[in-house]
Scaffold this motif. Structure first.
Motif, PDB file in Angstrom:
ATOM      1  N   ILE A   1    -106.408 -31.661 -52.160  1.00  0.00           N
ATOM      2  CA  ILE A   1    -105.560 -31.450 -51.068  1.00  0.00           C
ATOM      3  C   ILE A   1    -105.292 -32.854 -50.578  1.00  0.00           C
ATOM      4  CG2 ILE A   1    -105.234 -30.413 -48.754  1.00  0.00           C
ATOM      5  CD1 ILE A   1    -107.094 -28.346 -49.685  1.00  0.00           C
ATOM      6  N   GLU A   2    -103.924 -33.109 -50.281  1.00  0.00           N
ATOM      7  CA  GLU A   2    -103.589 -34.417 -49.843  1.00  0.00           C
ATOM      8  C   GLU A   2    -102.374 -34.181 -48.806  1.00  0.00           C
ATOM      9  OE1 GLU A   2    -100.789 -38.221 -51.449  1.00  0.00           O
ATOM     10  OE2 GLU A   2    -101.443 -36.482 -52.857  1.00  0.00           O
ATOM     11  N   GLN A   3    -102.656 -35.044 -47.568  1.00  0.00           N
ATOM     12  CA  GLN A   3    -101.712 -34.653 -46.596  1.00  0.00           C
ATOM     13  C   GLN A   3    -100.594 -35.627 -47.082  1.00  0.00           C
ATOM     14  OE1 GLN A   3    -103.060 -35.112 -42.636  1.00  0.00           O
ATOM     15  NE2 GLN A   3    -100.940 -34.844 -41.838  1.00  0.00           N
ATOM     16  N   ILE A   4     -99.357 -34.773 -46.797  1.00  0.00           N
ATOM     17  CA  ILE A   4     -98.082 -35.578 -47.421  1.00  0.00           C
ATOM     18  C   ILE A   4     -97.062 -35.825 -46.050  1.00  0.00           C
ATOM     19  CG2 ILE A   4     -98.345 -34.938 -49.607  1.00  0.00           C
ATOM     20  CD1 ILE A   4     -96.236 -32.562 -48.966  1.00  0.00           C
ATOM     21  N   GLU A   5     -96.116 -36.229 -46.307  1.00  0.00           N
ATOM     22  CA  GLU A   5     -94.849 -36.454 -45.229  1.00  0.00           C
ATOM     23  C   GLU A   5     -94.376 -34.962 -44.945  1.00  0.00           C
ATOM     24  OE1 GLU A   5     -90.806 -38.442 -44.482  1.00  0.00           O
ATOM     25  OE2 GLU A   5     -91.687 -38.790 -46.342  1.00  0.00           O
ATOM     26  N   LEU A   6     -94.159 -34.907 -43.464  1.00  0.00           N
ATOM     27  CA  LEU A   6     -93.461 -33.685 -43.106  1.00  0.00           C
ATOM     28  C   LEU A   6     -91.930 -33.795 -43.113  1.00  0.00           C
ATOM     29  CD1 LEU A   6     -93.672 -30.526 -42.031  1.00  0.00           C
ATOM     30  CD2 LEU A   6     -93.351 -31.847 -39.840  1.00  0.00           C
ATOM     31  N   THR A   7     -91.286 -33.650 -44.100  1.00  0.00           N
ATOM     32  CA  THR A   7     -89.829 -33.758 -44.265  1.00  0.00           C
ATOM     33  C   THR A   7     -88.941 -32.870 -43.192  1.00  0.00           C
ATOM     34  OG1 THR A   7     -89.339 -32.312 -46.144  1.00  0.00           O
ATOM     35  CG2 THR A   7     -90.239 -34.305 -46.677  1.00  0.00           C
ATOM     36  N   GLU A   8     -87.577 -33.133 -43.211  1.00  0.00           N
ATOM     37  CA  GLU A   8     -86.798 -32.323 -42.005  1.00  0.00           C
ATOM     38  C   GLU A   8     -86.656 -30.892 -42.883  1.00  0.00           C
ATOM     39  OE1 GLU A   8     -85.786 -32.885 -39.168  1.00  0.00           O
ATOM     40  OE2 GLU A   8     -87.067 -34.711 -39.057  1.00  0.00           O
ATOM     41  N   ARG A   9     -86.776 -30.800 -44.084  1.00  0.00           N
ATOM     42  CA  ARG A   9     -86.410 -29.594 -44.794  1.00  0.00           C
ATOM     43  C   ARG A   9     -87.725 -28.919 -44.329  1.00  0.00           C
ATOM     44  NH1 ARG A   9     -83.398 -27.554 -49.156  1.00  0.00           N
ATOM     45  NH2 ARG A   9     -84.634 -26.587 -50.835  1.00  0.00           N
ATOM     46  N   TYR A  10     -88.789 -29.285 -44.470  1.00  0.00           N
ATOM     47  CA  TYR A  10     -90.117 -28.517 -44.202  1.00  0.00           C
ATOM     48  C   TYR A  10     -90.069 -28.238 -42.725  1.00  0.00           C
ATOM     49  CZ  TYR A  10     -91.690 -30.427 -48.627  1.00  0.00           C
ATOM     50  OH  TYR A  10     -92.185 -30.472 -50.246  1.00  0.00           O
ATOM     51  N   ARG A  11     -89.739 -29.041 -42.034  1.00  0.00           N
ATOM     52  CA  ARG A  11     -89.787 -28.699 -40.580  1.00  0.00           C
ATOM     53  C   ARG A  11     -88.527 -27.623 -40.217  1.00  0.00           C
ATOM     54  NH1 ARG A  11     -90.712 -31.357 -35.589  1.00  0.00           N
ATOM     55  NH2 ARG A  11     -91.666 -33.104 -36.643  1.00  0.00           N
ATOM     56  N   LEU A  12     -87.697 -27.581 -40.865  1.00  0.00           N
ATOM     57  CA  LEU A  12     -86.560 -26.375 -40.920  1.00  0.00           C
ATOM     58  C   LEU A  12     -87.317 -25.193 -41.117  1.00  0.00           C
ATOM     59  CD1 LEU A  12     -83.888 -25.197 -40.281  1.00  0.00           C
ATOM     60  CD2 LEU A  12     -83.417 -25.636 -42.671  1.00  0.00           C
ATOM     61  N   TRP A  13     -88.277 -25.099 -42.366  1.00  0.00           N
ATOM     62  CA  TRP A  13     -88.714 -23.854 -42.853  1.00  0.00           C
ATOM     63  C   TRP A  13     -89.639 -23.277 -41.778  1.00  0.00           C
ATOM     64  CZ3 TRP A  13     -89.396 -26.017 -48.331  1.00  0.00           C
ATOM     65  CH2 TRP A  13     -88.098 -25.969 -49.206  1.00  0.00           C
ATOM     66  N   ILE A  14     -90.539 -24.173 -41.186  1.00  0.00           N
ATOM     67  CA  ILE A  14     -91.758 -23.757 -40.325  1.00  0.00           C
ATOM     68  C   ILE A  14     -90.929 -23.245 -39.209  1.00  0.00           C
ATOM     69  CG2 ILE A  14     -92.484 -26.153 -39.568  1.00  0.00           C
ATOM     70  CD1 ILE A  14     -94.854 -23.214 -40.560  1.00  0.00           C
ATOM     71  N   ASP A  15     -90.139 -24.104 -38.706  1.00  0.00           N
ATOM     72  CA  ASP A  15     -89.396 -23.706 -37.270  1.00  0.00           C
ATOM     73  C   ASP A  15     -88.729 -22.437 -37.831  1.00  0.00           C
ATOM     74  OD1 ASP A  15     -90.381 -25.874 -35.840  1.00  0.00           O
ATOM     75  OD2 ASP A  15     -88.616 -27.123 -36.303  1.00  0.00           O
ATOM     76  N   GLU A  16     -88.191 -22.009 -38.497  1.00  0.00           N
ATOM     77  CA  GLU A  16     -87.540 -20.721 -38.835  1.00  0.00           C
ATOM     78  C   GLU A  16     -88.439 -19.660 -38.916  1.00  0.00           C
ATOM     79  OE1 GLU A  16     -84.293 -19.810 -38.555  1.00  0.00           O
ATOM     80  OE2 GLU A  16     -83.480 -21.617 -38.447  1.00  0.00           O
ATOM     81  N   VAL A  17     -89.537 -19.656 -39.449  1.00  0.00           N
ATOM     82  CA  VAL A  17     -90.562 -18.878 -39.580  1.00  0.00           C
ATOM     83  C   VAL A  17     -91.360 -18.662 -38.197  1.00  0.00           C
ATOM     84  CG1 VAL A  17     -93.021 -18.474 -40.680  1.00  0.00           C
ATOM     85  CG2 VAL A  17     -91.225 -19.231 -42.124  1.00  0.00           C
ATOM     86  N   SER A  18     -91.625 -19.738 -37.424  1.00  0.00           N
ATOM     87  CA  SER A  18     -92.128 -19.692 -36.071  1.00  0.00           C
ATOM     88  C   SER A  18     -91.453 -18.691 -35.143  1.00  0.00           C
ATOM     89  CB  SER A  18     -92.379 -20.832 -35.633  1.00  0.00           C
ATOM     90  OG  SER A  18     -91.164 -21.506 -35.227  1.00  0.00           O
ATOM     91  N   GLN A  19     -90.091 -18.467 -35.374  1.00  0.00           N
ATOM     92  CA  GLN A  19     -89.432 -17.705 -34.501  1.00  0.00           C
ATOM     93  C   GLN A  19     -89.476 -16.079 -34.814  1.00  0.00           C
ATOM     94  OE1 GLN A  19     -88.069 -19.033 -31.717  1.00  0.00           O
ATOM     95  NE2 GLN A  19     -89.026 -20.696 -32.514  1.00  0.00           N
ATOM     96  N   ILE A  20     -89.886 -15.658 -35.939  1.00  0.00           N
ATOM     97  CA  ILE A  20     -90.113 -14.036 -36.060  1.00  0.00           C
ATOM     98  C   ILE A  20     -91.120 -13.511 -35.373  1.00  0.00           C
ATOM     99  CG2 ILE A  20     -89.300 -14.661 -38.752  1.00  0.00           C
ATOM    100  CD1 ILE A  20     -92.247 -14.223 -39.575  1.00  0.00           C
ATOM    101  N   PHE A  21     -90.599 -12.185 -35.200  1.00  0.00           N
ATOM    102  CA  PHE A  21     -91.328 -11.053 -34.499  1.00  0.00           C
ATOM    103  C   PHE A  21     -91.692 -11.765 -33.047  1.00  0.00           C
ATOM    104  CE2 PHE A  21     -93.394 -10.553 -38.978  1.00  0.00           C
ATOM    105  CZ  PHE A  21     -92.454  -9.380 -39.051  1.00  0.00           C
ATOM    106  N   GLY A  22     -90.680 -12.368 -32.522  1.00  0.00           N
ATOM    107  CA  GLY A  22     -90.973 -12.782 -31.130  1.00  0.00           C
ATOM    108  C   GLY A  22     -91.279 -14.040 -30.728  1.00  0.00           C
ATOM    109  N   GLY A  23     -91.802 -14.680 -31.832  1.00  0.00           N
ATOM    110  CA  GLY A  23     -92.404 -16.065 -31.814  1.00  0.00           C
ATOM    111  C   GLY A  23     -93.818 -16.205 -32.341  1.00  0.00           C
ATOM    112  N   LEU A  24     -94.169 -17.101 -33.167  1.00  0.00           N
ATOM    113  CA  LEU A  24     -95.487 -17.523 -33.569  1.00  0.00           C
ATOM    114  C   LEU A  24     -95.934 -18.710 -32.931  1.00  0.00           C
ATOM    115  CD1 LEU A  24     -94.961 -16.372 -37.230  1.00  0.00           C
ATOM    116  CD2 LEU A  24     -95.751 -15.000 -35.284  1.00  0.00           C
TER     117      LEU A  24
END
Length: 407
Positions: free
Chosen positions: A269-292
Motif C-alpha cells: 500500500i502506497e499513499q499517492i497524490e489526490l488528483t482533482e479527478r479523484y477528489r471529484l469522485w469522492i466529493d460526489e459520493v459523499s453527497q449521497i443519502f443526505g451526506g456522508l
C-alpha cells in the motif's frame, strides 16, 4: 427497628449482592456514576473491541468544560429500547478481561465503525432503534440504513454517472439479478459474480466459462440471495480514496500474492497524490443519502491505465496504509466538532440527524437552535430501573429475612 439495625441490614444486603456478583461474574454499573461528578456528554462507539477509542478522546473536551465519556461495544453486545417522546436507552452486555459487565445509558452521540450488515450478520434492527430515538451519529442512521445492500448504493452511483457522464464518472458496468431465475443468459467471460451482501472480498468469484456460470447459478438458488455480475478487469492495482470530514487521502494497493482481490493476502500500500479527478469522485459520493462525513471509493486500474469505480464504503470503511493512526485522530476531531453542534446543552433541537453533511454544519450552527435531551438526568434513573429489575426479588427476600431476624 433502630437506624443502626437498618444500616446493618443495608450493609449486609450490599455485601451479599457483591458476593453474588463475584460468583456469577456480573458487574452492574451506570453512566450516572460519572455523569454526576461533572459536566459531560456520552459518546457511544460501535466497533470491535481490539480498537480502544478512549485513547483518541483522552483529555478532550467540548464546550470548554464538558468531558467526553466513551462507551464502546459491538453490535452483538447491544440491546436497546426507543421511545417516541423520550429518546433511546442503550443496554450493553459485554465481557472484558473475564468480567461480565452490564450497563444502561442514553448516548448523546453515536459513531458506528462496524458493518451493519455482512455475510452472516444483520444489525439493521439496532439502526432502526437509534433512528427511532433520534440519536445524532456519524454517519447518519439514514445513511447507514441505505448502505445495507450494495445494489442500493450502486443505484445512487448510477445517478451520479447519468449526471456527470461516463467519462467523468467511470462506473463499472454491472447487471443485477434478484434471484437465479433470470440468470439464464451467460455474461461475457471472465466476469465477477457477487452474491448477497458481504465485505472484504467475501461472496465474490470469477467465472471463466459458461459451465462454471451455470454451476454457480445452482448455488445462488440455494442461497436465495440476489447477485450482481460485472466484467473482470485485469488490473495492475487498486486505488483507494478516503474522506474523513475535510481530510482526503488516496492510496495505491497492489497484491503480492497474485490474488485478483487486492485486499486479500499480502499487499503493498502506497499513499499517492489526490488528483482533482479523484477528489471529484469522492466529493460526489459523499453527497449521497443526505451526506456522508466518512466514506471511501474503490477503483480498479487496468493494465492499459483505464480506471473503473467498483465500490464505495461508508463510515465502516477500512483504514489502510501506515497513516491509520492519523485517520483515527481525524475521526475523533470530526466527532468532537459534530458533538459541539448536535449536543449543545439547554437549547432546542430541531434537525436532529436529518442534516449530516460536514459542509453544512457551520450553517446549521448559525441558523438552527438545538435542544439537549437532558441525558444526564435520564442516565441517573436508567441504572436504578435496571438494578431494581435485576435484584428486586432478591432484595425482597433479604428484607423479609432481616425483618424476621431482627424482630
Amino acid at each position: 427497628m433502630s437506624y443502626k439495625n437498618i444500616s446493618h441490614s443495608n450493609q449486609s444486603f450490599n455485601l451479599t449482592k457483591s458476593i453474588i456478583n463475584q460468583q456469577i461474574g456480573i458487574q452492574l454499573s451506570s453512566s450516572s456514576q460519572y455523569i454526576t461528578k461533572g459536566k459531560s456528554k456520552l459518546l457511544f462507539i460501535i466497533d470491535y473491541q481490539y480498537i480502544d477509542w478512549r485513547k483518541y478522546f483522552k483529555d478532550k473536551k467540548i464546550f470548554a468544560d464538558y468531558d467526553i465519556h466513551i462507551e464502546q461495544a459491538e453490535f452483538k453486545e447491544i440491546n436497546l429500547s426507543a421511545y417516541s417522546n423520550n429518546g433511546i436507552l442503550i443496554n450493553i452486555n459485554i465481557y472484558r478481561n473475564g468480567i461480565h459487565i452490564v450497563r444502561s445509558f442514553r448516548p448523546d452521540f453515536v459513531l458506528v465503525r462496524q458493518y451493519v450488515k455482512d455475510a452472516n450478520e444483520d444489525w439493521i434492527n439496532i439502526i432502526l432503534g437509534m433512528q427511532y430515538g433520534a440519536v445524532p451519529s456519524v454517519n447518519t442512521m439514514r445513511a447507514l440504513y441505505n448502505f445495507r445492500d450494495k445494489p442500493w448504493v450502486f443505484a445512487e452511483l448510477l445517478k451520479i454517472q447519468r449526471r456527470l457522464g461516463v467519462e467523468q464518472f467511470p462506473l463499472i458496468n454491472q447487471a443485477y439479478y434478484p434471484n437465479y431465475r433470470k440468470m439464464f443468459v451467460s455474461p461475457p467471460f471472465p466476469s465477477v459474480i457477487k452474491i448477497g451482501q458481504a465485505h472484504q472480498g467475501l461472496g465474490k468469484i470469477i467465472i471463466n466459462n459458461h459451465y462454471d456460470y451455470h454451476e454457480l447459478t445452482s448455488l445462488i438458488e440455494m442461497s436465495k440471495c440476489y447477485s450482481t455480475i460485472e466484467p473482470f478487469i485485469y488490473g495492475q492495482c487498486d486505488i483507494y480514496i478516503q474522506k474523513i470530514g475535510h481530510n482526503y487521502k488516496a492510496f495505491k494497493r497492489k497484491s503480492l500474492s497474485d490474488n485478483w482481490k487486492a485486499n486479500i493476502g499480502s499487499v503493498v500500500i502506497e499513499q499517492i497524490e489526490l488528483t482533482e479527478r479523484y477528489r471529484l469522485w469522492i466529493d460526489e459520493v459523499s453527497q449521497i443519502f443526505g451526506g456522508l462525513d466518512i466514506c471511501a471509493v474503490e477503483i480498479v486500474q487496468s493494465h492499459d491505465g483505464q480506471e473503473f469505480i467498483i465500490d464505495v464504503n461508508d463510515c465502516t470503511m477500512q483504514l489502510v496504509g501506515e497513516t491509520y493512526e492519523d485517520d483515527y485522530q481525524s475521526i475523533a476531531k470530526l466527532i468532537i466538532h459534530k458533538m459541539e453542534i448536535y449536543c449543545r446543552p439547554n437549547q432546542e433541537l430541531t434537525t436532529v440527524t436529518r442534516i449530516s453533511s460536514f459542509d453544512e454544519l457551520k450553517e446549521i450552527a448559525q441558523n438552527k437552535p438545538f435542544h439537549d435531551f437532558s441525558n444526564e438526568n435520564i442516565q441517573q434513573t436508567s441504572h436504578t430501573i435496571h438494578t431494581e429489575d435485576t435484584f428486586s426479588n432478591l432484595k425482597k427476600a433479604f428484607n423479609e429475612f432481616f425483618s424476621n431476624m431482627l424482630s
